[in-house]
Design a protein around this motif. Sequence first.
Motif, PDB file in Angstrom:
ATOM      1  N   PRO A 150       0.879  -1.213   0.121  1.00 18.78           N
ATOM      2  CA  PRO A 150      -0.064   0.061   0.127  1.00 18.78           C
ATOM      3  C   PRO A 150       0.878   1.372  -0.049  1.00 18.78           C
ATOM      4  O   PRO A 150       0.472   2.430  -0.700  1.00 18.78           O
ATOM      5  CB  PRO A 150      -1.005  -0.157   1.207  1.00 18.78           C
ATOM      6  N   VAL A 151       2.096   1.421   0.629  1.00 14.99           N
ATOM      7  CA  VAL A 151       2.707   2.476   0.634  1.00 14.99           C
ATOM      8  C   VAL A 151       3.439   2.617  -0.751  1.00 14.99           C
ATOM      9  O   VAL A 151       3.257   3.974  -1.213  1.00 14.99           O
ATOM     10  CB  VAL A 151       4.053   2.398   1.670  1.00 14.99           C
ATOM     11  N   VAL A 152       3.924   1.773  -1.418  1.00 11.02           N
ATOM     12  CA  VAL A 152       4.413   1.963  -2.715  1.00 11.02           C
ATOM     13  C   VAL A 152       3.292   2.367  -3.653  1.00 11.02           C
ATOM     14  O   VAL A 152       3.507   3.507  -4.512  1.00 11.02           O
ATOM     15  CB  VAL A 152       5.078   0.603  -3.160  1.00 11.02           C
ATOM     16  N   ALA A 153       2.181   1.663  -3.848  1.00 15.85           N
ATOM     17  CA  ALA A 153       0.999   1.949  -4.550  1.00 15.85           C
ATOM     18  C   ALA A 153       0.406   3.554  -4.122  1.00 15.85           C
ATOM     19  O   ALA A 153       0.044   4.139  -5.033  1.00 15.85           O
ATOM     20  CB  ALA A 153       0.119   0.910  -4.462  1.00 15.85           C
ATOM     21  N   TYR A 175       4.434  14.552   1.406  1.00 14.65           N
ATOM     22  CA  TYR A 175       3.165  14.513   0.947  1.00 14.65           C
ATOM     23  C   TYR A 175       2.768  12.868   0.606  1.00 14.65           C
ATOM     24  O   TYR A 175       1.828  12.267   0.901  1.00 14.65           O
ATOM     25  CB  TYR A 175       2.714  15.630   0.105  1.00 14.65           C
ATOM     26  N   ALA A 176       3.737  12.683  -0.380  1.00 12.65           N
ATOM     27  CA  ALA A 176       3.544  11.273  -0.905  1.00 12.65           C
ATOM     28  C   ALA A 176       3.612  10.217   0.186  1.00 12.65           C
ATOM     29  O   ALA A 176       2.823   9.332   0.007  1.00 12.65           O
ATOM     30  CB  ALA A 176       4.388  11.193  -2.114  1.00 12.65           C
ATOM     31  N   LEU A 177       4.589  10.108   0.965  1.00 16.61           N
ATOM     32  CA  LEU A 177       4.786   9.222   1.761  1.00 16.61           C
ATOM     33  C   LEU A 177       3.795   9.265   2.931  1.00 16.61           C
ATOM     34  O   LEU A 177       3.467   8.068   3.264  1.00 16.61           O
ATOM     35  CB  LEU A 177       6.033   9.404   2.491  1.00 16.61           C
ATOM     36  N   PHE A 178       3.159  10.458   3.129  1.00 25.64           N
ATOM     37  CA  PHE A 178       2.180  10.543   4.133  1.00 25.64           C
ATOM     38  C   PHE A 178       0.938   9.748   3.547  1.00 25.64           C
ATOM     39  O   PHE A 178       0.452   8.856   4.270  1.00 25.64           O
ATOM     40  CB  PHE A 178       1.804  11.795   4.422  1.00 25.64           C
ATOM     41  N   LEU A 179       0.380  10.049   2.311  1.00 24.18           N
ATOM     42  CA  LEU A 179      -0.538   9.306   1.692  1.00 24.18           C
ATOM     43  C   LEU A 179      -0.496   7.803   1.636  1.00 24.18           C
ATOM     44  O   LEU A 179      -1.275   7.113   1.852  1.00 24.18           O
ATOM     45  CB  LEU A 179      -1.157  10.012   0.442  1.00 24.18           C
ATOM     46  N   GLY A 180       0.749   7.508   1.252  1.00 29.29           N
ATOM     47  CA  GLY A 180       1.122   6.117   1.134  1.00 29.29           C
ATOM     48  C   GLY A 180       0.897   5.409   2.270  1.00 29.29           C
ATOM     49  O   GLY A 180       0.118   4.272   2.753  1.00 29.29           O
ATOM     50  N   LEU A 181       1.461   5.853   3.468  1.00 33.94           N
ATOM     51  CA  LEU A 181       1.248   5.422   4.820  1.00 33.94           C
ATOM     52  C   LEU A 181      -0.156   5.531   5.303  1.00 33.94           C
ATOM     53  O   LEU A 181      -0.643   4.389   5.981  1.00 33.94           O
ATOM     54  CB  LEU A 181       2.097   6.265   5.940  1.00 33.94           C
ATOM     55  N   VAL A 397     -10.669   3.812  13.164  1.00 31.64           N
ATOM     56  CA  VAL A 397     -10.279   5.151  13.927  1.00 31.64           C
ATOM     57  C   VAL A 397      -8.594   5.474  13.547  1.00 31.64           C
ATOM     58  O   VAL A 397      -8.293   6.634  13.529  1.00 31.64           O
ATOM     59  CB  VAL A 397     -10.283   4.941  15.315  1.00 31.64           C
ATOM     60  N   THR A 398      -8.054   4.390  13.463  1.00 29.22           N
ATOM     61  CA  THR A 398      -6.502   4.766  13.085  1.00 29.22           C
ATOM     62  C   THR A 398      -6.470   5.820  11.824  1.00 29.22           C
ATOM     63  O   THR A 398      -5.581   6.675  11.983  1.00 29.22           O
ATOM     64  CB  THR A 398      -5.503   3.651  13.002  1.00 29.22           C
ATOM     65  N   GLU A 399      -6.962   5.271  11.077  1.00 23.33           N
ATOM     66  CA  GLU A 399      -6.703   6.058   9.372  1.00 23.33           C
ATOM     67  C   GLU A 399      -7.362   7.701   9.835  1.00 23.33           C
ATOM     68  O   GLU A 399      -6.932   8.695   9.246  1.00 23.33           O
ATOM     69  CB  GLU A 399      -7.419   5.633   8.364  1.00 23.33           C
ATOM     70  N   LEU A 400      -8.499   7.580  10.492  1.00 24.90           N
ATOM     71  CA  LEU A 400      -9.195   8.997  10.709  1.00 24.90           C
ATOM     72  C   LEU A 400      -8.104   9.988  11.706  1.00 24.90           C
ATOM     73  O   LEU A 400      -7.754  10.892  11.323  1.00 24.90           O
ATOM     74  CB  LEU A 400     -10.103   8.801  11.685  1.00 24.90           C
ATOM     75  N   VAL A 401      -7.161   9.373  12.697  1.00 23.47           N
ATOM     76  CA  VAL A 401      -6.258  10.089  13.530  1.00 23.47           C
ATOM     77  C   VAL A 401      -5.164  10.489  12.238  1.00 23.47           C
ATOM     78  O   VAL A 401      -4.700  11.508  12.362  1.00 23.47           O
ATOM     79  CB  VAL A 401      -5.713   8.944  14.600  1.00 23.47           C
ATOM     80  N   VAL A 402      -4.836   9.373  11.660  1.00 22.92           N
ATOM     81  CA  VAL A 402      -3.669   9.938  10.599  1.00 22.92           C
ATOM     82  C   VAL A 402      -3.948  11.139   9.635  1.00 22.92           C
ATOM     83  O   VAL A 402      -3.341  11.879   9.435  1.00 22.92           O
ATOM     84  CB  VAL A 402      -3.160   8.554   9.908  1.00 22.92           C
ATOM     85  N   ALA A 403      -5.295  10.779   9.236  1.00 23.72           N
ATOM     86  CA  ALA A 403      -5.793  11.998   8.387  1.00 23.72           C
ATOM     87  C   ALA A 403      -5.736  13.209   8.761  1.00 23.72           C
ATOM     88  O   ALA A 403      -5.624  14.229   8.231  1.00 23.72           O
ATOM     89  CB  ALA A 403      -7.223  11.592   7.740  1.00 23.72           C
ATOM     90  N   SER A 404      -6.518  13.204  10.169  1.00 23.50           N
ATOM     91  CA  SER A 404      -6.418  14.485  11.031  1.00 23.50           C
ATOM     92  C   SER A 404      -5.071  14.951  11.085  1.00 23.50           C
ATOM     93  O   SER A 404      -4.896  16.345  11.029  1.00 23.50           O
ATOM     94  CB  SER A 404      -7.206  14.372  12.302  1.00 23.50           C
ATOM     95  N   ILE A 405      -4.218  14.388  11.376  1.00 20.89           N
ATOM     96  CA  ILE A 405      -2.687  14.751  11.556  1.00 20.89           C
ATOM     97  C   ILE A 405      -2.254  15.348  10.207  1.00 20.89           C
ATOM     98  O   ILE A 405      -1.717  16.542  10.276  1.00 20.89           O
ATOM     99  CB  ILE A 405      -1.820  13.725  12.050  1.00 20.89           C
ATOM    100  N   VAL A 412      -2.010  17.234   3.514  1.00 22.09           N
ATOM    101  CA  VAL A 412      -3.022  17.088   2.464  1.00 22.09           C
ATOM    102  C   VAL A 412      -4.170  18.411   2.498  1.00 22.09           C
ATOM    103  O   VAL A 412      -4.302  18.853   3.995  1.00 22.09           O
ATOM    104  CB  VAL A 412      -3.880  15.521   2.792  1.00 22.09           C
ATOM    105  N   ASN A 413      -4.997  18.527   1.589  1.00 25.35           N
ATOM    106  CA  ASN A 413      -5.721  19.726   1.713  1.00 25.35           C
ATOM    107  C   ASN A 413      -7.097  18.924   2.271  1.00 25.35           C
ATOM    108  O   ASN A 413      -7.427  17.709   2.710  1.00 25.35           O
ATOM    109  CB  ASN A 413      -6.223  20.150   0.450  1.00 25.35           C
ATOM    110  N   GLU A 414      -8.390  19.622   2.520  1.00 25.11           N
ATOM    111  CA  GLU A 414      -9.194  19.168   2.766  1.00 25.11           C
ATOM    112  C   GLU A 414     -10.244  18.187   1.780  1.00 25.11           C
ATOM    113  O   GLU A 414     -10.802  17.254   2.331  1.00 25.11           O
ATOM    114  CB  GLU A 414     -10.555  20.353   2.955  1.00 25.11           C
TER     115      GLU A 414
END
Length: 461
Positions: A150-153, A175-181, A397-405, A412-414
Amino acid sequence: MSDGAQTVGGGRRGRLVVAAGAAVLAGIGALWGTDLVDVGPVDPLTRFLLAVAVILAGCHLLGELMRRLGQPAVLGEILGGLLLGPSAVGLLSPGLHRWLFPPDVLVNLDRMAQLGLVVFMFLLGCELRTGGARRPRAIGLVVLGGMGLPVVAGFGLALAAEPVLRGAGAPVPAYALFLGLALAVTALPVLARILVDLRLDRSRTGALALSAAAVGDGVAWLALTVILAAATSGADVRSVTGVAVHLALVLVLFLCLRPVLAAIVRRAGSERMLVVVLVVGAIAFAALTQLVGLHPFVGAFLFGVAVPRRSPVVERINHQLQGFTLTILLPLFFAGVGLAASVGLLGGDPGHWLLFLGVLAVATVTKVAGAGGGARLAGLPARDAVRVGVLMNCRGVTELVVASIGLRSGLVNELGFTILVLTAVVTTAMTAPLVRALARDDAASADPAALSDRLHERTSR
């Protein structure tokens, strides 16, 4: 009347009451939205308390509804937060939404939500257990595949969608690493709840998925620490010094504070005072990490990881704190996510909807294929490997927290935040039904009649 009939009748009456209440609220909201209802000026504290009451009632009612539908209650709580935001209430009744959530109320709700999430991340760190794993090779392969792919894709997808999703001023690599994570995480607490509900917590696949999620959580938060540090670093000496301070803070926590915490837990004479020490320590360390440029949620999580393991008193304290945190404080965070996310940002632009579907497809396919492939390489049968991959696809919840960060850090934008939130909701919602479907397939495979029918079909062809 039999007990079963009473239950059915009570259930029908309950549904009628809920429907009538929803109709009344919808009517009031519609009138409010057209400004036909005006209660005049209201004290700010009253508005804040009303907003909290509405959030808690909405989140927990939807949580109970989801639980009755065979989904984790947290999914309903997340949906409750989303419905209270501009995606539903703000769209159907703007007047009611403005009255319930004026700017001063939003500020106070956000502060309470951040406090709740700091405590939640501390508890999550305390519960992180990776040392009791019986199959380290299998866990390693599942984590490697379930996070690496998932990180690479996600990195490639982020680069392709960079003009649309990247936060203003965010470094492209960070930004790209964050979205992959963000696409690689698994929600450990939600996964644990699903496994208990499906009675898979003691199964081979359930134990493997839970252990891999725990290890993956630790890896994800450490990786996020590095990404956040890199997001603020450049070529100047000040930035390099900042990264060094971040690493030094983590080293001090585990090399110095961890033994101190172990001694405090061993010698604590009062459980009440130990609660105060641990909570104050977590909040103070979160504030310190915020001060040096890291996110306070990461600091709270790392502080929880540093708390001694296998301590009965610490486990009792965690249980006590979980009640208030999960019931009162965490729904406020879900409401904050709902108020920040807006499905309307996708709007009528087909490109935005295609992008969301693309992110969802990449997140799901790479997670299931990566984690399932790792389990298969570890020697699990194909069906069990697929089940592991499906379980690891739960983001919650984990992705919500990561997305909020990511939103708060400007990575990332809105629109990117909204897409990540919707991805978390959909992947969490699909986990339990897919696992049940796989279980039904297994039962059908074990049924002699079903085997005979399939054999007859093959021979007739």
